[in-house]
Design an enzyme around this catalytic site. Structure first.
Site, PDB file in Angstrom:
ATOM      1  N   CYS A   8       7.662   6.019   7.233  1.00 27.07           N
ATOM      2  CA  CYS A   8       8.170   5.941   5.859  1.00 27.07           C
ATOM      3  C   CYS A   8       7.178   6.689   4.970  1.00 27.07           C
ATOM      4  O   CYS A   8       5.969   6.577   5.150  1.00 27.07           O
ATOM      5  CB  CYS A   8       8.270   4.471   5.442  1.00 27.07           C
ATOM      6  SG  CYS A   8       8.464   4.194   3.672  1.00 27.07           S
ATOM      7  N   ASP A  64      -8.781   8.392  14.891  1.00 22.50           N
ATOM      8  CA  ASP A  64      -7.795   7.326  14.807  1.00 22.50           C
ATOM      9  C   ASP A  64      -7.751   6.467  16.075  1.00 22.50           C
ATOM     10  O   ASP A  64      -7.022   5.498  16.137  1.00 22.50           O
ATOM     11  CB  ASP A  64      -6.404   7.942  14.537  1.00 22.50           C
ATOM     12  CG  ASP A  64      -5.394   6.893  14.104  1.00 22.50           C
ATOM     13  OD1 ASP A  64      -5.821   5.902  13.513  1.00 22.50           O
ATOM     14  OD2 ASP A  64      -4.197   7.079  14.374  1.00 22.50           O
ATOM     15  N   CYS A  87       5.386  -3.318   6.545  1.00 23.74           N
ATOM     16  CA  CYS A  87       5.448  -1.871   6.285  1.00 23.74           C
ATOM     17  C   CYS A  87       6.332  -1.186   7.337  1.00 23.74           C
ATOM     18  O   CYS A  87       6.208  -1.437   8.536  1.00 23.74           O
ATOM     19  CB  CYS A  87       4.031  -1.300   6.318  1.00 23.74           C
ATOM     20  SG  CYS A  87       3.998   0.490   6.176  1.00 23.74           S
ATOM     21  N   CYS A 145       5.806   5.539  -0.442  1.00 23.54           N
ATOM     22  CA  CYS A 145       4.660   5.304  -1.333  1.00 23.54           C
ATOM     23  C   CYS A 145       3.799   6.558  -1.498  1.00 23.54           C
ATOM     24  O   CYS A 145       2.950   6.620  -2.385  1.00 23.54           O
ATOM     25  CB  CYS A 145       3.828   4.117  -0.867  1.00 23.54           C
ATOM     26  SG  CYS A 145       3.172   4.282   0.784  1.00 23.54           S
ATOM     27  N   CYS A 168       3.623   3.567  -6.616  1.00 23.30           N
ATOM     28  CA  CYS A 168       3.754   3.280  -5.182  1.00 23.30           C
ATOM     29  C   CYS A 168       4.065   1.804  -4.940  1.00 23.30           C
ATOM     30  O   CYS A 168       4.879   1.462  -4.074  1.00 23.30           O
ATOM     31  CB  CYS A 168       2.483   3.685  -4.441  1.00 23.30           C
ATOM     32  SG  CYS A 168       0.988   2.958  -5.132  1.00 23.30           S
ATOM     33  N   CYS A 202       3.894   9.303  -5.391  1.00 19.79           N
ATOM     34  CA  CYS A 202       2.552   9.422  -5.978  1.00 19.79           C
ATOM     35  C   CYS A 202       2.435  10.731  -6.768  1.00 19.79           C
ATOM     36  O   CYS A 202       2.692  11.813  -6.234  1.00 19.79           O
ATOM     37  CB  CYS A 202       1.491   9.372  -4.880  1.00 19.79           C
ATOM     38  SG  CYS A 202      -0.181   9.542  -5.535  1.00 19.79           S
ATOM     39  N   CYS A 237      -1.401   3.685 -13.119  1.00 24.56           N
ATOM     40  CA  CYS A 237      -0.184   3.970 -12.349  1.00 24.56           C
ATOM     41  C   CYS A 237       0.081   2.859 -11.321  1.00 24.56           C
ATOM     42  O   CYS A 237      -0.844   2.319 -10.712  1.00 24.56           O
ATOM     43  CB  CYS A 237      -0.356   5.308 -11.632  1.00 24.56           C
ATOM     44  SG  CYS A 237       1.004   5.725 -10.529  1.00 24.56           S
ATOM     45  N   CYS A 247      -6.338   6.643  -9.854  1.00 24.24           N
ATOM     46  CA  CYS A 247      -5.041   5.946  -9.919  1.00 24.24           C
ATOM     47  C   CYS A 247      -4.754   5.480 -11.352  1.00 24.24           C
ATOM     48  O   CYS A 247      -3.596   5.431 -11.773  1.00 24.24           O
ATOM     49  CB  CYS A 247      -5.028   4.742  -8.978  1.00 24.24           C
ATOM     50  SG  CYS A 247      -4.660   5.182  -7.266  1.00 24.24           S
TER      51      CYS A 247
HETATM   52  S1  SF4 Z   1       1.329   6.251  -6.885  1.00 23.59           S
HETATM   53 FE1  SF4 Z   1      -0.590   7.307  -6.360  1.00 23.59          FE
HETATM   54  S2  SF4 Z   1      -1.729   7.424  -8.305  1.00 23.59           S
HETATM   55 FE2  SF4 Z   1      -0.106   5.899  -8.568  1.00 23.59          FE
HETATM   56  S3  SF4 Z   1      -1.137   3.957  -8.059  1.00 23.59           S
HETATM   57 FE3  SF4 Z   1      -0.125   4.694  -6.208  1.00 23.59          FE
HETATM   58  S4  SF4 Z   1      -1.710   5.809  -5.125  1.00 23.59           S
HETATM   59 FE4  SF4 Z   1      -2.427   5.584  -7.229  1.00 23.59          FE
HETATM   60  S1  SF4 Z   2       6.437   2.542   0.945  1.00 27.97           S
HETATM   61 FE1  SF4 Z   2       4.460   2.674   2.015  1.00 27.97          FE
HETATM   62  S2  SF4 Z   2       3.846   0.534   2.284  1.00 27.97           S
HETATM   63 FE2  SF4 Z   2       6.014   0.533   1.781  1.00 27.97          FE
HETATM   64  S3  SF4 Z   2       7.085   0.515   3.735  1.00 27.97           S
HETATM   65 FE3  SF4 Z   2       6.876   2.644   3.129  1.00 27.97          FE
HETATM   66  S4  SF4 Z   2       4.966   3.349   4.100  1.00 27.97           S
HETATM   67 FE4  SF4 Z   2       4.949   1.110   4.133  1.00 27.97          FE
END
Ligand code: SF4
Ligand code: SF4
Length: 441
Positions: free
Chosen positions: A324, A217, A297, A327, A277, A331, A274, A271
């Site tokens: 956060c 990273d 974000c 998202c 997120c 999932c 779906c 995915c």
């Molecule tokens: S929630 Fe997970 S499976 Fe659904 S679109 Fe987002 S990354 Fe893909």
């Molecule tokens: S849900 Fe994911 S993209 Fe949205 S603010 Fe939170 S970490 Fe960032």
């Protein structure tokens, strides 16, 4: 007579060779063999029938056998010698790959995959993302654009990447940590992974006699792209790497190497239709599936962003003090994931209250959070976030702490406290004094 060896701690998934099909390593340097022998003394043995069994460089009869246990096709009759050489090289790469994977697991990484380093799969998308300004504020990414697009600039002659994963969630942490992203509750993962990654790098370098470079990273490497092409997961619409049985709560580290290793190959995108997120993001940070405007974000705003947070985003921070997970939490691939095994990633005791974090001085902050991911936000960033969360919670009891923060030495903290007091006033009616006092830089 050939020397055969294989690491003890191997699983069929990560080490495709059974002892019965272990290939010869006669073209590995004697020094590397000595090193491997020291590490796995119980796994060395002398075997007279090795050449016949794997059929790599002598008997034509052995070479004519259809795919043997290694899965590498036998060569045709013509050009037999060059095929034999190539086959020997493939077998050596296969053995080396298995040994390196076994060493990675032995070092405590949860998963490991190997990829070929060529043209990056998502180079064009990365360029478009940078050009659109979605990474604005993270200047180090723009400054290292060329290196990220061409790993050979970092390691000339690079051929392969060994990518490792360390799982960090979920755990039953103390509820006081709920406002902190899961990955940041314990020790800084850089500190946890770096020493092991360096051991893996040195091991590969010594065993293969190859150039190696570790990246965690901090180097200019598109690690997620390399990890996806190595098959450690697919890149989800939320831009996280997701693995079918491991979800997305894991860190990745990479060792680039000039050694030729046998790649695992990418996994399919699961995915499907779906969009959970994309819909759940509190700041609508996804411009489109797979495209994140990092400026919106919360992971950026609460950690990397310095000074006051733009007013438009303050209410959207809701309860998030640091990072956060929304998202990822929504999932479906994160519903059943392995628990984190690494004890260093667990938090030390409960997290202090928001009022205490808001009033914390520099020395106390350093003593409490040095060596953790939270340290990156610095004292002022954490205090600013605490003020904004207190404002979003709308609890009138926070007023005295917020009022004291109007005298904080940092203008970002003062502005956040003033905003929070104004929000309390809007919720509970007039608060004593002028919330705007002291908010300016
Ligand atoms: S929630 Fe997970 S499976 Fe659904 S679109 Fe987002 S990354 Fe893909
Ligand atoms: S849900 Fe994911 S993209 Fe949205 S603010 Fe939170 S970490 Fe960032």
């Amino acid at each position: 007579m050939e020397i055969l060896f294989w690491p003890r701690s191997t699983s069929p998934m990560n080490f495709p060779l059974s002892p019965e099909s272990s290939p010869s390593l006669s073209c590995v340097s004697p020094r590397s063999l000595r090193s491997a022998r020291k590490r796995w003394p119980m796994n060395f043995r002398m075997c007279r029938s090795a050449r016949f069994r794997i059929g790599i460089e002598d008997s034509r009869g052995a070479l004519r056998r259809k795919n043997d246990a290694t899965g590498i096709p036998n060569p045709p009759e013509r050009g037999l010698r060059s095929h034999v050489t190539m086959r020997h090289m493939q077998l050596t790469a296969l053995a080396l790959t298995g040994i390196v994977k076994a060493r990675a697991l032995e070092l405590g990484f949860d998963r490991v995959a190997v990829g070929h380093v060529g043209a990056l799969q998502h180079a064009a998308e990365f360029q478009r993302w940078l050009d659109a300004g979605y990474g604005e504020g993270m200047d180090w990414i723009e400054e290292t654009r060329a290196e990220r697009l061409e790993p050979a600039r970092l390691l000339p002659g690079v051929r392969s990447a060994v990518v490792v994963a360390l799982h960090y969630g979920p755990r039953a942490d103390d509820p006081s940590w709920e406002a902190v992203s899961r990955y940041a509750r314990g020790a800084d993962y850089h500190e946890v992974m770096r020493p092991r990654l360096h051991v893996l790098r040195d091991f590969l370098s010594e065993t293969a006699g190859a150039g190696c470079r570790a990246s965690l990273d901090t180097s200019a490497v598109l690690e997620r792209d390399l990890a996806a092409s190595a098959g450690l997961g697919w890149i989800g619409k939320n831009t996280n790497l997701i693995a079918p049985r491991a979800g997305s709560y894991f860190f990745i580290g990479t060792v680039l190497t000039t050694a030729e290793l046998v790649p695992d190959g990418p996994v399919a995108d699961h995915c499907g239709t779906c969009t959970a997120c994309l819909e759940a993001c509190p700041t609508d940070a996804f411009v489109a599936p797979w495209v994140l405007d990092a400026r919106r974000c919360l992971a950026y705003l609460t950690i990397e962003h310095r000074g006051d947070v733009p007013d438009a985003w303050k209410p959207h921070m809701r309860d998030w003090l640091f990072g956060c997970d929304v998202c990822q939490d929504v999932c479906p691939w994160n519903r059943k994931v392995p628990l984190a095994r690494e004890p260093a990633l667990a938090p030390h005791g409960p997290l202090e209250s928001l009022e205490v974090l808001l009033a914390m001085d520099d020395a106390t902050f350093r003593a409490r959070f040095r060596g953790t991911a939270i340290f990156r936000a610095k004292r002022a960033g954490l205090a600013r976030n605490a003020a904004l969360v207190l404002g979003n919670r709308g609890d009138g009891a926070a007023e005295p702490a917020l009022r004291r923060a109007l005298d904080d030495p940092d203008p970002g903290v003062r502005a956040a406290a003033a905003w929070a007091l104004a929000r309390l006033e809007a919720t509970h009616g007039a608060v004593s004094g002028d919330p705007g006092a002291g908010a300016s830089g």
